[in-house]
Design an enzyme around this catalytic site. Structure first.
Site, PDB file in Angstrom:
ATOM      1  N   LYS A 114       0.838  -1.200   0.000  1.00  0.00           N
ATOM      2  CA  LYS A 114       0.000   0.000   0.000  1.00  0.00           C
ATOM      3  C   LYS A 114       0.871   1.248   0.000  1.00  0.00           C
ATOM      4  O   LYS A 114       0.679   2.171  -0.792  1.00  0.00           O
ATOM      5  CB  LYS A 114      -0.882  -0.022   1.259  1.00  0.00           C
ATOM      6  CG  LYS A 114      -1.846   1.126   1.359  1.00  0.00           C
ATOM      7  CD  LYS A 114      -2.436   1.294   2.759  1.00  0.00           C
ATOM      8  CE  LYS A 114      -3.103   0.048   3.290  1.00  0.00           C
ATOM      9  NZ  LYS A 114      -3.951   0.332   4.476  1.00  0.00           N
ATOM     10  N   LYS A 126       3.254  -2.191  11.282  1.00  0.00           N
ATOM     11  CA  LYS A 126       1.940  -2.118  11.929  1.00  0.00           C
ATOM     12  C   LYS A 126       2.105  -2.529  13.378  1.00  0.00           C
ATOM     13  O   LYS A 126       3.045  -3.249  13.731  1.00  0.00           O
ATOM     14  CB  LYS A 126       0.958  -3.074  11.244  1.00  0.00           C
ATOM     15  CG  LYS A 126      -0.495  -2.716  11.426  1.00  0.00           C
ATOM     16  CD  LYS A 126      -0.940  -1.681  10.411  1.00  0.00           C
ATOM     17  CE  LYS A 126      -2.355  -1.223  10.612  1.00  0.00           C
ATOM     18  NZ  LYS A 126      -2.835  -0.454   9.460  1.00  0.00           N
ATOM     19  N   GLY A 165      -2.894   5.888  13.619  1.00  0.00           N
ATOM     20  CA  GLY A 165      -4.096   5.220  14.117  1.00  0.00           C
ATOM     21  C   GLY A 165      -4.538   4.068  13.233  1.00  0.00           C
ATOM     22  O   GLY A 165      -4.042   3.858  12.135  1.00  0.00           O
ATOM     23  N   ASP A 166      -5.466   3.295  13.758  1.00  0.00           N
ATOM     24  CA  ASP A 166      -6.184   2.258  13.020  1.00  0.00           C
ATOM     25  C   ASP A 166      -7.428   2.019  13.887  1.00  0.00           C
ATOM     26  O   ASP A 166      -7.809   2.898  14.680  1.00  0.00           O
ATOM     27  CB  ASP A 166      -5.315   0.988  12.848  1.00  0.00           C
ATOM     28  CG  ASP A 166      -5.865   0.036  11.785  1.00  0.00           C
ATOM     29  OD1 ASP A 166      -5.593   0.242  10.595  1.00  0.00           O
ATOM     30  OD2 ASP A 166      -6.582  -0.921  12.133  1.00  0.00           O
ATOM     31  N   ASN A 241     -14.286   6.065  11.696  1.00  0.00           N
ATOM     32  CA  ASN A 241     -13.658   7.168  10.947  1.00  0.00           C
ATOM     33  C   ASN A 241     -13.700   6.954   9.435  1.00  0.00           C
ATOM     34  O   ASN A 241     -14.062   7.862   8.685  1.00  0.00           O
ATOM     35  CB  ASN A 241     -12.207   7.316  11.449  1.00  0.00           C
ATOM     36  CG  ASN A 241     -11.368   8.157  10.515  1.00  0.00           C
ATOM     37  OD1 ASN A 241     -10.784   7.658   9.551  1.00  0.00           O
ATOM     38  ND2 ASN A 241     -11.325   9.442  10.767  1.00  0.00           N
ATOM     39  N   SER A 377      -0.887  10.707   5.862  1.00  0.00           N
ATOM     40  CA  SER A 377       0.095  10.651   6.950  1.00  0.00           C
ATOM     41  C   SER A 377       1.470  11.063   6.433  1.00  0.00           C
ATOM     42  O   SER A 377       2.216  11.774   7.112  1.00  0.00           O
ATOM     43  CB  SER A 377       0.183   9.230   7.525  1.00  0.00           C
ATOM     44  OG  SER A 377      -0.849   8.984   8.452  1.00  0.00           O
TER      45      SER A 377
HETATM   46  N1  GLU Z   1      -4.077   2.441   9.633  1.00  0.00           N
HETATM   47  C1  GLU Z   1      -4.115   3.108   8.373  1.00  0.00           C
HETATM   48  C2  GLU Z   1      -3.901   2.108   7.255  1.00  0.00           C
HETATM   49  O1  GLU Z   1      -4.382   0.992   7.346  1.00  0.00           O
HETATM   50  C3  GLU Z   1      -3.230   4.335   8.321  1.00  0.00           C
HETATM   51  C4  GLU Z   1      -1.793   4.130   8.672  1.00  0.00           C
HETATM   52  C5  GLU Z   1      -0.981   5.422   8.767  1.00  0.00           C
HETATM   53  O2  GLU Z   1      -1.516   6.513   8.583  1.00  0.00           O
HETATM   54  O3  GLU Z   1       0.214   5.290   9.040  1.00  0.00           O
HETATM   55  O4  GLU Z   1      -3.318   2.384   6.231  1.00  0.00           O
END
Ligand code: GLU
Length: 445
Positions: A114, A126, A165-166, A241, A377
């Site tokens: 990603k 993560k 966040g997540d 969110n 981000s």
């Molecule tokens: N948790 C989000 C994702 O699945 C954002 C991760 C981030 O901003 O570092 O991509």
């Protein structure tokens, strides 16, 4: 699957027993990569896949904290620093009782590709905890976050690893985590975390970015068939969110979002979901969708059941992994679905993805469709590095360009590798080649 990759897959599966979500994420990527290895034997010779599937570093730690009654609790904390070929490890923290190493590794693995697709200089990682924030007071959340950071701080940094966040981790938690990091290190290091508040180093559009980005990606897919969001009937899962901002964006483009869900059931609102009310209930009051149905004339709540029973032309799964299975996919297809874009990470099972693809449905996988969050981000990191803060319009423009770029790169890559219109193939190959080239260039590390 390509036979050369099968052997690697079997080793990865045997070496990581019981981590079924990680297995699923690995298999899904491997299934796309046969043609790449035909063209790039150097990836096989350099054992790129074997290296890619083994995280560079995995940290598991104890998180002790006290509740408001003074009782001691112990949770488990994780940070998986998966791949730093393209930049510092980057990816969110998830606080949810379902979190274990296999979940963190699936998320971290997906994050590598990603993040590569965004075109930004970020590696993949993560983390999280099996802590359940539901029903906890602000003071309990703060103490948990402080304890979590008391271990995590030594592993992260703006040039090392940048969490965000997540699920279960939003602006409030990032605030407590940042405060503790600053206190322990005596450094105002803005770029160590993203998703910060606007007055202390955060970026405008970051809260909206994942949901907005998912809809922008879906819109680009729709355009390839001469369609748009205007007049679509949209079904969304989740009400956090990502879901809230996906609903807002889809409706701003002329769609009617008729349903969304939480873990207790779903609501149907034929007039189109009132985003201000939904946001007030879920984000301010931290309430439930039953409250929405009680306060919104014409809306109804269905306890239990599946939101995918609701008829729609576009589906945006924005809740969690494996929330949409083969049966749900078949039902959506028979109800007239034309497009799916994943706002969550791996919400569709492998069977569901096959059903969509066999039916010729436009399908945008999470690692492409929900990349707007992490991309923004990276824009936050860019603003922090230059001690600047950009306007909403400028940041949203950058997000839009990034999402259109991801869409176009996925489409072009799929075409180049003989699978036109297959965004799964496009995303997996597009992300992989970028990371693989960087890994080879950096030597055997
Ligand atoms: N948790 C989000 C994702 O699945 C954002 C991760 C981030 O901003 O570092 O991509």
């Amino acid at each position: 699957m390509d036979s050369r990759l099968e052997a690697v897959r079997d080793t990865v599966l045997a070496r990581n027993p019981g981590e079924k979500e990680f297995h699923q994420a690995v298999i899904e990527v491997f299934e796309s990569l046969g043609p790449v290895h035909d063209r790039h034997p150097e990836f096989l010779e350099g054992a790129v896949l074997e290296r890619l599937c083994e995280p560079e570093r995995q940290i598991i730690f104890r998180v002790p904290w006290t509740d408001d009654a003074g009782r001691v609790h112990v949770n488990r904390g994780f940070r998986v620093e998966f791949n730093s070929a393209l930049g510092p490890y980057k990816g969110g923290l998830r606080f949810h009782p379902s979190v274990y190493l296999g979940i963190v590794k699936f998320l971290g693995f997906e994050q590598i590709f990603k993040n590569a697709l965004t075109g930004m200089p970020i590696g993949g990682g993560k983390g999280g905890s099996d802590f359940d924030p539901r029903g906890r007071s602000d003071a309990e959340i703060m103490r948990f976050c402080q304890s979590f950071m008391t271990e995590l701080y030594r592993h992260i940094g703006e040039y090392t690893d940048v969490p965000a966040g997540d699920i279960g981790v939003g602006g409030r938690e990032i605030g407590y985590l940042f405060g503790q990091y600053k206190r322990i290190t005596n450094r105002y290091e803005s770029g160590v975390l993203t998703g910060k508040g606007i007055s202390w180093g955060g970026s405008l559009v970051r809260p909206e970015a994942t949901g907005y980005g998912t809809v922008i990606f879906a819109q680009e897919m729709l355009k390839t068939r001469g369609a748009s969001f205007d007049g679509q009937r949209v079904v969304v899962s989740g009400s956090g969110n990502v879901a809230i901002h996906a609903i807002a964006k889809a409706q701003s483009l002329g769609a009617t979002v008729v349903a969304c869900s939480d873990s207790a059931g779903y609501i149907v609102d034929e007039a189109g979901i009132d985003v201000a009310l939904l946001s007030q209930i879920k984000e301010v009051e931290r309430g439930r969708l039953t409250d929405y149905a009680a306060r919104r004339p014409g809306a109804s709540h269905v306890a239990g059941g599946s939101v995918w029973d609701v008829t729609g032309t576009v589906a945006l799964p924005c809740a969690t992994q494996n929330e949409l299975d083969g049966d749900a996919a078949a039902k959506l297809v028979s109800n007239g679905l034309i497009a799916v874009a994943e706002g969550a990470n791996m919400p569709s099972t492998r069977e569901a993805v096959s059903v969509f693809q066999d039916a010729g449905i436009l399908f945008g996988p999470g690692k492409a469709a929900n990349a707007g969050g992490v991309a923004t981000s990276a824009l936050e990191m860019q603003q922090n590095a230059s001690r600047d803060s950009w306007s909403f319009e400028h940041t949203e423009q950058r997000l839009t360009e990034i999402m259109v770029g991801i869409h176009d790169r996925c489409a072009a890559t799929a075409e180049e590798y003989g699978a036109p219109g297959n965004y799964v193939v496009g995303a997996n190959i597009g992300g992989f080649v970028k990371v693989a080239d960087a890994m080879l260039a950096q030597g055997l590390i």
